[in-house]
Every structure is written in C-alpha cells, then in structure tokens.
Write a protein that holds these residues in place. Structure first.
Motif, PDB file in Angstrom:
ATOM      1  N   ILE A  10      15.240 104.258  73.564  1.00 23.87           N
ATOM      2  CA  ILE A  10      15.101 105.695  73.351  1.00 23.87           C
ATOM      3  C   ILE A  10      16.219 106.162  72.416  1.00 23.87           C
ATOM      4  CG2 ILE A  10      15.013 107.940  74.494  1.00 23.87           C
ATOM      5  CD1 ILE A  10      12.725 106.065  75.273  1.00 23.87           C
ATOM      6  N   LEU A  13      15.998 112.314  68.576  1.00 23.58           N
ATOM      7  CA  LEU A  13      15.228 112.837  67.454  1.00 23.58           C
ATOM      8  C   LEU A  13      15.872 114.118  66.926  1.00 23.58           C
ATOM      9  CD1 LEU A  13      12.668 112.807  65.654  1.00 23.58           C
ATOM     10  CD2 LEU A  13      11.526 114.106  67.478  1.00 23.58           C
ATOM     11  N   LYS A  26       8.067 120.317  70.753  1.00 22.86           N
ATOM     12  CA  LYS A  26       7.265 119.752  71.843  1.00 22.86           C
ATOM     13  C   LYS A  26       5.775 119.799  71.514  1.00 22.86           C
ATOM     14  CE  LYS A  26       8.274 121.716  75.730  1.00 22.86           C
ATOM     15  NZ  LYS A  26       8.793 122.509  76.851  1.00 22.86           N
ATOM     16  N   LEU A  29       4.906 117.176  68.768  1.00 22.40           N
ATOM     17  CA  LEU A  29       4.911 115.820  69.306  1.00 22.40           C
ATOM     18  C   LEU A  29       3.692 115.586  70.193  1.00 22.40           C
ATOM     19  CD1 LEU A  29       8.702 115.394  70.147  1.00 22.40           C
ATOM     20  CD2 LEU A  29       7.459 114.470  68.184  1.00 22.40           C
ATOM     21  N   GLU A  30       3.358 116.559  71.022  1.00 18.39           N
ATOM     22  CA  GLU A  30       2.194 116.419  71.894  1.00 18.39           C
ATOM     23  C   GLU A  30       0.904 116.321  71.090  1.00 18.39           C
ATOM     24  OE1 GLU A  30       2.626 119.773  74.522  1.00 18.39           O
ATOM     25  OE2 GLU A  30       4.320 118.840  75.561  1.00 18.39           O
ATOM     26  N   ILE A  34       2.897 111.722  70.599  1.00 16.24           N
ATOM     27  CA  ILE A  34       4.187 111.037  70.594  1.00 16.24           C
ATOM     28  C   ILE A  34       4.913 111.420  71.879  1.00 16.24           C
ATOM     29  CG2 ILE A  34       6.416 110.791  69.441  1.00 16.24           C
ATOM     30  CD1 ILE A  34       4.956 111.486  66.811  1.00 16.24           C
ATOM     31  N   TYR A  36       7.834 111.975  74.535  1.00 16.43           N
ATOM     32  CA  TYR A  36       9.223 112.382  74.344  1.00 16.43           C
ATOM     33  C   TYR A  36       9.871 112.666  75.697  1.00 16.43           C
ATOM     34  CZ  TYR A  36       7.346 117.032  75.132  1.00 16.43           C
ATOM     35  OH  TYR A  36       6.724 118.118  75.690  1.00 16.43           O
ATOM     36  N   VAL A  62      12.926 110.213  71.616  1.00 18.09           N
ATOM     37  CA  VAL A  62      11.668 109.487  71.435  1.00 18.09           C
ATOM     38  C   VAL A  62      11.949 107.987  71.422  1.00 18.09           C
ATOM     39  CG1 VAL A  62      10.530 111.344  70.149  1.00 18.09           C
ATOM     40  CG2 VAL A  62      11.778 109.580  68.904  1.00 18.09           C
ATOM     41  N   GLU A  63      10.899 107.222  71.561  1.00  9.70           N
ATOM     42  CA  GLU A  63      11.020 105.768  71.489  1.00  9.70           C
ATOM     43  C   GLU A  63      11.357 105.391  70.051  1.00  9.70           C
ATOM     44  OE1 GLU A  63      11.131 101.886  71.956  1.00  9.70           O
ATOM     45  OE2 GLU A  63       9.561 102.531  70.604  1.00  9.70           O
ATOM     46  N   LEU A  66       8.820 105.002  67.312  1.00  7.08           N
ATOM     47  CA  LEU A  66       8.085 106.204  66.910  1.00  7.08           C
ATOM     48  C   LEU A  66       8.975 107.228  66.208  1.00  7.08           C
ATOM     49  CD1 LEU A  66       5.970 106.687  70.151  1.00  7.08           C
ATOM     50  CD2 LEU A  66       5.179 105.848  67.935  1.00  7.08           C
ATOM     51  N   PHE A  67      10.265 106.905  66.066  1.00  5.46           N
ATOM     52  CA  PHE A  67      11.208 107.859  65.483  1.00  5.46           C
ATOM     53  C   PHE A  67      10.802 108.287  64.074  1.00  5.46           C
ATOM     54  CE2 PHE A  67      14.779 108.836  62.739  1.00  5.46           C
ATOM     55  CZ  PHE A  67      15.362 109.887  63.423  1.00  5.46           C
ATOM     56  N   ALA A  70       7.745 110.582  64.109  1.00  5.92           N
ATOM     57  CA  ALA A  70       8.091 111.889  64.660  1.00  5.92           C
ATOM     58  C   ALA A  70       8.950 112.679  63.683  1.00  5.92           C
ATOM     59  CB  ALA A  70       8.815 111.708  65.993  1.00  5.92           C
TER      60      ALA A  70
END
Length: 82
Positions: A10, A13, A26, A29-30, A34, A36, A62-63, A66-67, A70
């Motif tokens: 993690i 971001l 948020k 990302l949703e 993605i 978070y 974020v993972e 996926l950075f 995102a």
C-alpha cells in the motif's frame, strides 16, 4: 519476515484536509474500481465522527500496482500534488 506473493503493498496516493477534495477523490476511485484506504492523521478520525471534518487531514492509500492508474485519473481532474 518472509513476504508472501499475495501480500499487498500500500502506498500514499494523496493527502488532503479538504472534505470536497476527499469526496471527489473517493468518487473517482470508486467509479474506476480502484480500491483505496483512508488513514486519518492524529485524532482526525474522532474529529470527523464528531464534527464532520478533520483539521489534521486524511491520507488516501492505494495498492502500489494501481498507483499510476489512480494518479493519472486524478491528474485528469487537476488534482495534482501542489
């Protein structure tokens, strides 16, 4: 400690203390599926529960894999680091 291949890494971001920006991030990302995590700073989580906001700010995590995706999405909406 041995790292399992299924362990997630993690990374940070963004950090924000602006509720509007937090809600926008948020939502973006949703919408892009993605996952978070939110990490409140200091006693921020208690302040957010009681008062609806925090003066300490919130970290959006974020993972690592996926950075880049995102970050690119946020940059499209002018949410670049300042």
């Amino acid at each position: 400690m041995t790292k399992n291949k299924d362990d997630l890494e993690i990374v940070l971001l963004r950090s924000t203390n602006n509720n509007y920006e937090l809600d926008l991030i948020k939502t973006l990302l949703e919408e892009n599926q993605i996952p978070y995590l939110l990490k409140e700073k200091g006693s921020g989580q208690y302040m957010r529960i009681i008062g609806g906001s925090s003066i300490y700010g919130t970290d959006i995590l974020v993972e690592k894999s996926l950075f880049e995706k995102a970050n690119n999405i946020l940059e499209e909406f002018s949410l670049e680091d300042e």
